[in-house]
Write a protein that holds these residues in place. Sequence first.
Motif, PDB file in Angstrom:
ATOM      1  N   ASP A   1     -42.593 -20.056 -23.935  1.00 31.63           N
ATOM      2  CA  ASP A   1     -44.010 -19.729 -23.773  1.00 31.63           C
ATOM      3  C   ASP A   1     -44.347 -19.361 -22.334  1.00 31.63           C
ATOM      4  OD1 ASP A   1     -44.528 -20.083 -26.409  1.00 31.63           O
ATOM      5  OD2 ASP A   1     -45.224 -22.155 -26.219  1.00 31.63           O
ATOM      6  N   LEU A   2     -43.560 -19.905 -21.396  1.00 33.58           N
ATOM      7  CA  LEU A   2     -43.850 -19.639 -19.996  1.00 33.58           C
ATOM      8  C   LEU A   2     -43.196 -18.376 -19.463  1.00 33.58           C
ATOM      9  CD1 LEU A   2     -43.641 -23.248 -18.496  1.00 33.58           C
ATOM     10  CD2 LEU A   2     -45.681 -21.909 -19.011  1.00 33.58           C
ATOM     11  N   LEU A   3     -42.282 -17.824 -20.226  1.00 34.93           N
ATOM     12  CA  LEU A   3     -41.612 -16.605 -19.787  1.00 34.93           C
ATOM     13  C   LEU A   3     -42.606 -15.453 -19.679  1.00 34.93           C
ATOM     14  CD1 LEU A   3     -38.239 -16.516 -21.786  1.00 34.93           C
ATOM     15  CD2 LEU A   3     -38.497 -16.564 -19.306  1.00 34.93           C
ATOM     16  N   PRO A   4     -42.447 -14.595 -18.670  1.00 37.01           N
ATOM     17  CA  PRO A   4     -43.324 -13.421 -18.579  1.00 37.01           C
ATOM     18  C   PRO A   4     -43.126 -12.486 -19.768  1.00 37.01           C
ATOM     19  CG  PRO A   4     -41.753 -13.493 -16.746  1.00 37.01           C
ATOM     20  CD  PRO A   4     -41.490 -14.681 -17.587  1.00 37.01           C
ATOM     21  N   SER A   5     -44.113 -11.701 -20.050  1.00 33.05           N
ATOM     22  CA  SER A   5     -44.073 -10.825 -21.235  1.00 33.05           C
ATOM     23  C   SER A   5     -43.036  -9.713 -21.124  1.00 33.05           C
ATOM     24  CB  SER A   5     -45.454 -10.205 -21.473  1.00 33.05           C
ATOM     25  OG  SER A   5     -46.403 -11.187 -21.763  1.00 33.05           O
ATOM     26  N   ASP A   6     -42.874  -9.141 -19.951  1.00 34.42           N
ATOM     27  CA  ASP A   6     -42.001  -7.965 -19.810  1.00 34.42           C
ATOM     28  C   ASP A   6     -40.571  -8.209 -20.273  1.00 34.42           C
ATOM     29  OD1 ASP A   6     -44.101  -6.471 -18.993  1.00 34.42           O
ATOM     30  OD2 ASP A   6     -43.612  -6.493 -16.853  1.00 34.42           O
ATOM     31  N   PRO A   7     -39.885  -9.282 -19.820  1.00 41.36           N
ATOM     32  CA  PRO A   7     -38.515  -9.490 -20.309  1.00 41.36           C
ATOM     33  C   PRO A   7     -38.457  -9.761 -21.806  1.00 41.36           C
ATOM     34  CG  PRO A   7     -39.225 -11.345 -18.962  1.00 41.36           C
ATOM     35  CD  PRO A   7     -40.241 -10.274 -18.784  1.00 41.36           C
ATOM     36  N   LEU A   8     -39.466 -10.458 -22.319  1.00 42.47           N
ATOM     37  CA  LEU A   8     -39.484 -10.703 -23.771  1.00 42.47           C
ATOM     38  C   LEU A   8     -39.664  -9.397 -24.548  1.00 42.47           C
ATOM     39  CD1 LEU A   8     -41.604 -13.973 -24.035  1.00 42.47           C
ATOM     40  CD2 LEU A   8     -39.160 -13.713 -24.502  1.00 42.47           C
ATOM     41  N   LEU A   9     -40.561  -8.545 -24.091  1.00 42.34           N
ATOM     42  CA  LEU A   9     -40.765  -7.261 -24.765  1.00 42.34           C
ATOM     43  C   LEU A   9     -39.526  -6.384 -24.668  1.00 42.34           C
ATOM     44  CD1 LEU A   9     -44.424  -6.451 -23.618  1.00 42.34           C
ATOM     45  CD2 LEU A   9     -43.652  -7.014 -25.940  1.00 42.34           C
ATOM     46  N   HIS A  10     -38.818  -6.492 -23.557  1.00 46.75           N
ATOM     47  CA  HIS A  10     -37.578  -5.726 -23.413  1.00 46.75           C
ATOM     48  C   HIS A  10     -36.554  -6.173 -24.451  1.00 46.75           C
ATOM     49  CE1 HIS A  10     -34.560  -3.300 -21.421  1.00 46.75           C
ATOM     50  NE2 HIS A  10     -33.745  -4.346 -21.414  1.00 46.75           N
ATOM     51  N   VAL A  11     -36.449  -7.478 -24.649  1.00 51.41           N
ATOM     52  CA  VAL A  11     -35.531  -8.007 -25.672  1.00 51.41           C
ATOM     53  C   VAL A  11     -35.969  -7.552 -27.060  1.00 51.41           C
ATOM     54  CG1 VAL A  11     -34.676 -10.097 -26.787  1.00 51.41           C
ATOM     55  CG2 VAL A  11     -34.830  -9.986 -24.292  1.00 51.41           C
ATOM     56  N   LEU A  12     -37.270  -7.662 -27.327  1.00 48.34           N
ATOM     57  CA  LEU A  12     -37.787  -7.277 -28.647  1.00 48.34           C
ATOM     58  C   LEU A  12     -37.590  -5.790 -28.936  1.00 48.34           C
ATOM     59  CD1 LEU A  12     -41.137  -9.302 -28.752  1.00 48.34           C
ATOM     60  CD2 LEU A  12     -38.986  -9.840 -29.916  1.00 48.34           C
ATOM     61  N   SER A  13     -37.505  -4.975 -27.887  1.00 50.21           N
ATOM     62  CA  SER A  13     -37.358  -3.524 -28.093  1.00 50.21           C
ATOM     63  C   SER A  13     -36.018  -3.162 -28.712  1.00 50.21           C
ATOM     64  CB  SER A  13     -37.531  -2.782 -26.759  1.00 50.21           C
ATOM     65  OG  SER A  13     -36.434  -3.045 -25.891  1.00 50.21           O
ATOM     66  N   TYR A  14     -35.056  -4.092 -28.704  1.00 53.65           N
ATOM     67  CA  TYR A  14     -33.742  -3.824 -29.292  1.00 53.65           C
ATOM     68  C   TYR A  14     -33.675  -4.243 -30.762  1.00 53.65           C
ATOM     69  CZ  TYR A  14     -31.901  -2.919 -24.616  1.00 53.65           C
ATOM     70  OH  TYR A  14     -31.659  -2.387 -23.376  1.00 53.65           O
ATOM     71  N   LEU A  15     -34.717  -4.870 -31.258  1.00 54.77           N
ATOM     72  CA  LEU A  15     -34.685  -5.404 -32.614  1.00 54.77           C
ATOM     73  C   LEU A  15     -35.089  -4.363 -33.650  1.00 54.77           C
ATOM     74  CD1 LEU A  15     -36.267  -8.947 -32.114  1.00 54.77           C
ATOM     75  CD2 LEU A  15     -33.869  -8.246 -31.905  1.00 54.77           C
ATOM     76  N   SER A  16     -34.569  -4.550 -34.844  1.00 54.75           N
ATOM     77  CA  SER A  16     -34.992  -3.718 -35.962  1.00 54.75           C
ATOM     78  C   SER A  16     -36.398  -4.129 -36.384  1.00 54.75           C
ATOM     79  CB  SER A  16     -34.038  -3.902 -37.140  1.00 54.75           C
ATOM     80  OG  SER A  16     -34.162  -5.210 -37.677  1.00 54.75           O
ATOM     81  N   PHE A  17     -37.025  -3.312 -37.213  1.00 50.93           N
ATOM     82  CA  PHE A  17     -38.385  -3.641 -37.629  1.00 50.93           C
ATOM     83  C   PHE A  17     -38.396  -4.931 -38.447  1.00 50.93           C
ATOM     84  CE2 PHE A  17     -37.004  -1.489 -41.458  1.00 50.93           C
ATOM     85  CZ  PHE A  17     -37.707  -2.110 -42.479  1.00 50.93           C
ATOM     86  N   ARG A  18     -37.361  -5.189 -39.201  1.00 48.19           N
ATOM     87  CA  ARG A  18     -37.292  -6.427 -39.989  1.00 48.19           C
ATOM     88  C   ARG A  18     -37.179  -7.645 -39.074  1.00 48.19           C
ATOM     89  NH1 ARG A  18     -34.355  -2.855 -43.351  1.00 48.19           N
ATOM     90  NH2 ARG A  18     -35.277  -2.682 -45.440  1.00 48.19           N
TER      91      ARG A  18
END
Length: 453
Positions: free
Chosen positions: A10-27
């Motif tokens: 929860d404390l992690l900044p959004s940018d690195p999390l969004l970068h990780v999520l950008s590699y995921l499939s829609f499912r």
Amino acid sequence: MAASSELQLDLLPSDPLLHVLSYLSFRDLVHCSYVSKRLNELSKHNPLWKRHCCKHWLLADAERLQRGLSWYGLFKLYYADLGRYIQYYAVLKKAWEQLKSFLQQRCPRMIVSLKDGATEGELDDIEAQIGCKLPDDYRCSYRIHNGQKLVIPGLMGSMSLSNHYRSEVLLDVETAAGGFQHRKGMRRSLPLTFCFHTGLSQYVALEEAEGRKKGESFYPCPDQTAQDPSAIDMFITGSSFLDWFSSYVNNVVTGEYPIIKDQIFRYTHEKGCVATTGDICVSVSTSFLPELSSIHPPHFFFTYRIRIEMSRSASPEAACQLDSRYWKITTSDGNVEEVQGPGVVGEFPVMMPGKVHEYASCTTFSTPSEFMEGHYTFHRLANKEEVFQVAIPRFHMVCPPYREPESRTKASSSHTTPYNDEDGDDDDDRGRFGGLRGINISSLEGSRCPRFT
């Protein structure tokens, strides 16, 4: 420990999390939205879903702005309607768009013949009517375009010889359902195309039956040596509807199939099948004609189209005239035959700088593959005593893969047995495979073409 890990996430900044999520499939993005409130919010980030909208639905900003939705909302909207086809939609939609863009420039009247896509309800009704499920890739394509109107030329290719003409229409699903096969030898087969001049159709197998694999497309070919009329061989044209349609479109838009008089001709040009002798270049393309071929007895019909071209940079003194041809023909069983004769198809073309002469001829073999090569003999117009040969490159003719039915019976006699439909109420070529109910022949547009005899 678990609480500490959750706190750190929860404390992690959004940018690195969004970068990780950008590699995921829609499912996987959807799955992440159930993990925590933070991931639920981040997984709906608009740029993440823009990538998936572009990848799976081929959507652009204009479509999103027109609908006034976020990328996430737009993805949900399309998924609600077309989600069952997500593995096929992008490939088929792209194929249709490429085909239409090409036809708009080369064969614009074909664009007008395309029908709007069918609805889910209409496709469901067809399944209820025929008592069989339609393949998802077939349904997906027909959601985009429901085949074409009954016109000539047909979308799925033409072929023309001196006394033979074929042009295959891509059938709409309602007309195709009228030709759905229940009878022995063709059970659970749905017509994909139809030619009014020859009665020829390509079919798709909706279920595994009688030696056919589910989803594959094929030309039926009656076994003329069997007494049982249900013994039907098949020339395989695709392992699935997706394979069949996308490979055909690729051949059209890449120029593999030539456009001749506003029609798509299914000639294929073998790479490297070009020979240059002096100022004259000869190239060859070939095509297999299933409607004039059979597996039992072995009779494989091919046509070939030859282009003879003299370079524009040739000198006027290089002008010449073709006198004769020579062929060396080698079949797949090793037999060699040599043929020679005057001219080409009754003509003795004169070649001058920049001139192109094209002609088509045909041949039959008892083996499924063979190759031909040879040369032309020319003389100079300025000096008839100057005779020279121009090489014809080696070109191969190979029929599509074919398969025999499981129930094929061996021939008990040496003569050919003509096939009659079970109903016996249609004695022309269109009755060979049950015909297509519901087609109004009088409504056929532009049908002034030589009928096959």
